[in-house]
Design a protein around this motif. Sequence first.
Motif, PDB file in Angstrom:
ATOM      1  N   ALA A  11      48.910  55.895  45.001  1.00  0.00           N
ATOM      2  CA  ALA A  11      48.684  54.824  45.256  1.00  0.00           C
ATOM      3  C   ALA A  11      47.358  54.185  45.766  1.00  0.00           C
ATOM      4  O   ALA A  11      46.381  53.451  46.050  1.00  0.00           O
ATOM      5  CB  ALA A  11      49.379  54.205  44.701  1.00  0.00           C
ATOM      6  N   GLU A 212      52.765  56.363  39.984  1.00  0.00           N
ATOM      7  CA  GLU A 212      53.095  55.843  39.195  1.00  0.00           C
ATOM      8  C   GLU A 212      54.711  54.822  39.444  1.00  0.00           C
ATOM      9  O   GLU A 212      53.866  52.753  39.476  1.00  0.00           O
ATOM     10  CB  GLU A 212      53.373  56.141  37.305  1.00  0.00           C
ATOM     11  CG  GLU A 212      52.244  56.702  36.754  1.00  0.00           C
ATOM     12  CD  GLU A 212      51.347  56.352  37.157  1.00  0.00           C
ATOM     13  OE1 GLU A 212      51.136  55.306  36.368  1.00  0.00           O
ATOM     14  OE2 GLU A 212      50.104  56.826  37.089  1.00  0.00           O
ATOM     15  N   LYS A 215      52.934  51.760  41.694  1.00  0.00           N
ATOM     16  CA  LYS A 215      51.906  50.742  40.914  1.00  0.00           C
ATOM     17  C   LYS A 215      52.368  50.183  39.618  1.00  0.00           C
ATOM     18  O   LYS A 215      51.879  48.765  39.534  1.00  0.00           O
ATOM     19  CB  LYS A 215      50.837  51.619  40.236  1.00  0.00           C
ATOM     20  CG  LYS A 215      49.797  52.688  40.651  1.00  0.00           C
ATOM     21  CD  LYS A 215      48.728  53.096  39.545  1.00  0.00           C
ATOM     22  CE  LYS A 215      47.750  54.500  39.939  1.00  0.00           C
ATOM     23  NZ  LYS A 215      46.829  54.808  39.256  1.00  0.00           N
ATOM     24  N   TYR A 218      52.792  46.838  42.586  1.00  0.00           N
ATOM     25  CA  TYR A 218      52.739  46.414  42.872  1.00  0.00           C
ATOM     26  C   TYR A 218      52.552  45.754  41.455  1.00  0.00           C
ATOM     27  O   TYR A 218      52.001  44.031  42.105  1.00  0.00           O
ATOM     28  CB  TYR A 218      51.468  47.114  43.202  1.00  0.00           C
ATOM     29  CG  TYR A 218      49.800  46.163  42.919  1.00  0.00           C
ATOM     30  CD1 TYR A 218      50.277  45.483  44.383  1.00  0.00           C
ATOM     31  CD2 TYR A 218      49.039  46.322  42.326  1.00  0.00           C
ATOM     32  CE1 TYR A 218      48.836  44.256  43.943  1.00  0.00           C
ATOM     33  CE2 TYR A 218      47.760  45.708  42.283  1.00  0.00           C
ATOM     34  CZ  TYR A 218      48.058  44.595  43.285  1.00  0.00           C
ATOM     35  OH  TYR A 218      46.766  44.187  43.618  1.00  0.00           O
ATOM     36  N   LYS A 219      52.744  46.256  40.709  1.00  0.00           N
ATOM     37  CA  LYS A 219      52.464  44.553  39.531  1.00  0.00           C
ATOM     38  C   LYS A 219      53.230  43.646  39.619  1.00  0.00           C
ATOM     39  O   LYS A 219      53.324  43.293  38.927  1.00  0.00           O
ATOM     40  CB  LYS A 219      52.076  45.562  38.036  1.00  0.00           C
ATOM     41  CG  LYS A 219      52.009  45.120  36.795  1.00  0.00           C
ATOM     42  CD  LYS A 219      51.810  45.787  35.744  1.00  0.00           C
ATOM     43  CE  LYS A 219      51.979  45.134  34.178  1.00  0.00           C
ATOM     44  NZ  LYS A 219      51.595  46.072  33.409  1.00  0.00           N
ATOM     45  N   ARG A 224      51.443  46.483  47.916  1.00  0.00           N
ATOM     46  CA  ARG A 224      51.097  47.444  48.294  1.00  0.00           C
ATOM     47  C   ARG A 224      51.204  48.401  49.405  1.00  0.00           C
ATOM     48  O   ARG A 224      50.883  47.709  50.369  1.00  0.00           O
ATOM     49  CB  ARG A 224      48.711  47.551  48.288  1.00  0.00           C
ATOM     50  CG  ARG A 224      48.470  46.580  47.558  1.00  0.00           C
ATOM     51  CD  ARG A 224      47.598  46.974  47.419  1.00  0.00           C
ATOM     52  NE  ARG A 224      46.021  45.946  46.825  1.00  0.00           N
ATOM     53  CZ  ARG A 224      45.360  46.413  45.355  1.00  0.00           C
ATOM     54  NH1 ARG A 224      45.646  47.872  45.629  1.00  0.00           N
ATOM     55  NH2 ARG A 224      44.718  45.953  44.919  1.00  0.00           N
TER      56      ARG A 224
END
Length: 473
Positions: A11, A212, A215, A218-219, A224
């Motif tokens: 990612a 995934e 990601k 990070y959300k 990151r």
Amino acid sequence: HARDALKFPNAFGLTVRYAMKANPNAAFLQMFRGLGIHIDASSGYECLRAMKAGYLPEQISLSTQEFGVQWVHVLEKGVTINACSLRQLETFGKHFPGGRLGIRFNPGCGSGGHTYTNVGGGSSSFGVWHSFVPQVRELVNKYNLTVFRIHTHIGSGSDPHVWKEVARLTLALAEQFPSVTVVNLGGGYKVARGGPGEETTDLQKIGLPVKEAFKAFYKATGRRLHLEIEPGTFLVARSGSLLTTVTDIVNTDAPASFVKLDTGMNDILRPMLYNSFHAIHHLPTPLQTPPPPPPPSSSSSSSSSSSSSSLSSSCDSASSSSSSSSLAVPVSPQSVGSQPFAEHHYVFVGHCCETGDTLNCLCEPADSEEVKPKSPTVGEWVSRKYPQEIRVEDMCLLQGTGAYCSGMSARNYNSYPATPEVLLLNGVFHIIRRRQTLEEELVGEVPLPANLPSVPNIPGVPDVPTSKMKASL
């Protein structure tokens, strides 16, 4: 495979580190350096070896069971380290207060085809146990350390669900250390070496759920994280083959013959250590036929002709050749004769003086769910069947020996010298390890002084002057 690894789904960035313990030969290190692959080292010696091959210290990550005597030296040069125990963490803090490092955690689960290749879970000593996070934090605060990387490695496997779970557990650990910017998920990607039912790991398949997960992290956190992976076997296993010669055939009352080879555990230890399977290809020597008579000549002078034969290879990268007095030109079994052959069963054994120096696999336990072997067994070993009789001076090619063979062997056992290694690169053969001599093998040995007055005194045994011992001998 190296290029496949460089395409591992990610990612927010990827670093591929070659687990150089798989095959530390400088030729491999040079090639991987050229591809932009960094190094995972397992000892200070490996760090120094990688630097000799051209790697910059900052391209090397050290995860080791023992700090040893070089660790301070290599870290001062710029190598980064993952502390693999609480004691290592404290030792680092004492030497480098205010420093930055990674922490290798044992996430509490493991994976592998053999107990010895499973490096996670409660039966493994690798890494800080996952529930010791409070103790890690205490030491980090005590020495004002910065944890920039969380590292886990559970063993070998290809199941995407396993890697998804490893990613989840590792990210949960990273979440507890706000300074972490790198997550290393280790390696252990399986490769088909020619054994029945073996499959090569699909990196895209196992990597997608990992991507995934990063990601989602990070959300949830706004962080990151850079991904690192450490393939070893995956990169080099299938690049090597071991070329060997049949030296003897032995028969007993067993339902299979023993084929003795001029190689063994001093070159390839995996079958003995892991009960691992390596395909063994029979390369019969050409049938000897008398040369045709020379053509009639009208001149009085005699004429001679010379013939040459060429040997082509389809190896992708490297091959090893065990010592033999002569190299016969192998031909395919199909080209020797046209009549069908009855099945012949064999157990391949090495030349070392050890019963366990055997290249066949052990039988499965009686309570195993595995299908019982179809070939007859000899003691604990499953024989292998061939359509053609194997003879002395025939050659055999052991497949899939590029990883954990040359670099992980009982080298010099029974005083056999190290085997030469040849690399086939872009159609050109390169010698990347020459055959070791006995003199080179003995370097480092320090004999006792020749003028010792007597042998060491043993209680109850009278001293015998050395001169009398020599005379009696």
